[in-house]
Structures are given as structure tokens and as C-alpha cells.
Design a protein around this motif. Structure first.
Motif: not given
Length: 205
Positions: A106-110, A112-120, A141-152
Motif C-alpha cells: 500500500t505504501t508503494r501504491f501511495l 506512486m500516486l504521490e509521484s504522479r502528483r495525484l495527492l493534493r 501505511a500512513v498519510i499525513e494531511e498537509l497544512p492549509h495554505p493559510m496556516l503556513g
């Protein structure tokens, strides 16, 4: 000159639309591996689903389906089609996957998606382990939510740094071990998962 430009265009287009191959683990602890290929049309279908999301929560919901779909396609090419949720239902069938197989694949799948810039809205983290009663271990497998642009972000000199430093990162497990091959992966807050949350597929987990 025109021929050269046309050739360069074809090369760039081919690189941007190449098929992807992923090594899939199975038969417990990644004892065996087989290569699964995903065509560009298949990947475009997944890209459309992920790019239609408008929030981190929506992306996680779509990602659950996408991971299930990748496993389904992998099962059409490899023995993992026989994998069942948990370990007990697997028996001794060829293609069964334990949590090490799942967390690795699953980490490999993730990635791959990340390398194709499909995780925004998320980035891929390292595999995580939980241990219960000092005996039973489980990996995901683990993902981390990216910070909102307004939070810096930490290190930004924009007056928001002190606030951001107090915000804990939101991490989620993407746990495909809980489900049969091809079904949507279970996505849970990491903290809940560490405390034992998840479908009750085995009493030992």
C-alpha cells in the motif's frame, strides 16, 4: 528542426503517460513478490477520481476506493486475488497477505500516486507499527494531511509560526489488511488506530 521538435514532443508525452509497475508482496512478510502493471488509461481513471476532490476528507474517501482498485487490478495479474481480510480467513492459500505485505504494498501504491502528483491534500509517511499486550504487532501505511495554505508551515516568517507550532499534524492509516482483495481500504486517524480501532476481523488484533 520540426522533426526534432516532434520527436521531443513524443518523448515527453511518452514519459508523462507511461505505464507504472509495482512490486506486490504476498505469502506473509513479503516472502514472495510479483510485478503488477497499471496502464495509463487505468491511471487516468484514478487521477480523475482523486482530482475531483475538494478537501482532505474527500481525498481520503476517494483514496480508499483507489487503493482498493489498485489491489483489484493487481489481483488480475498476481496471486493476491485470493487474499481475504485479516489473516484467519486466508488459510494457507497462495497469494495471502499479512499486514507486512499490505503495509509495504500500500505504501508503494501511495508513493506512486504521490509521484504522479495525484495527492493534493496529503503526503505519504513511513509504515507505522502498533503493538498490543507487548506481543501482537500490526503494521499499516500512513498519510499525513498537509497544512492549509493559510496556516503556513514551520519556518515561515509571516507571523503565523507560533500558531502553527501548536497544531498537531493529522495522520491517518491506510490499512488494506482489514478487507478482501479489491475492496476499499480502511482509513482511520492514526491515534484511533494505535488504540486498536479498525474492523474486528481477528480477535488478536
Amino acid at each position: 528542426m520540426r522533426k526534432l521538435l516532434a520527436l521531443l514532443f513524443l518523448l515527453v508525452s511518452g514519459a508523462a503517460s507511461a505505464d507504472e509497475s509495482i512490486s506486490v508482496c504476498y505469502n506473509y512478510s513479503c516472502t514472495d513478490e510479483a510485478t503488477a502493471w497499471f496502464s495509463e488509461p487505468q491511471l487516468r481513471t484514478l487521477a480523475k477520481k482523486l482530482r475531483s476532490t475538494r478537501s482532505a476528507a474527500e481525498e481520503r474517501k476517494a483514496l480508499s476506493d483507489v487503493i482498493g482498485q489498485l489491489y483489484y487490478w493487481a489481483g488480475q495479474q498476481t496471486p493476491v486475488y485470493a487474499d481475504k481480510g485479516g489473516n484467519v480467513a486466508d488459510g494457507a492459500v497462495n497469494g495471502a497477505m499479512d499486514c507486512i505485505d499490505h503495509s509495504t504494498t500500500t505504501t508503494r501504491f501511495l508513493k506512486m500516486l504521490e509521484s504522479r502528483r495525484l495527492l493534493r491534500y496529503h503526503e505519504v509517511e513511513n509504515v507505522v507499527r502498533r503493538r498490543r499486550f507487548f506481543l501482537f504487532e500490526h503494521f499499516s501505511a500512513v498519510i499525513e494531511e498537509l497544512p492549509h495554505p493559510m496556516l503556513g508551515k514551520p519556518g515561515d516568517d509571516d507571523g503565523i509560526l507560533d500558531f502553527w507550532d501548536e497544531v498537531k499534524p493529522h495522520r491517518y492509516v491506510v490499512d488494506s489488511w482489514f478487507v478482501n482483495n479489491g475492496k476499499p481500504a480502511v482509513i482511520l486517524p492514526l491515534e484511533d488506530w494505535m488504540n486498536g480501532a479498525g474492523p474486528n476481523v481477528e480477535s488478536s488484533r
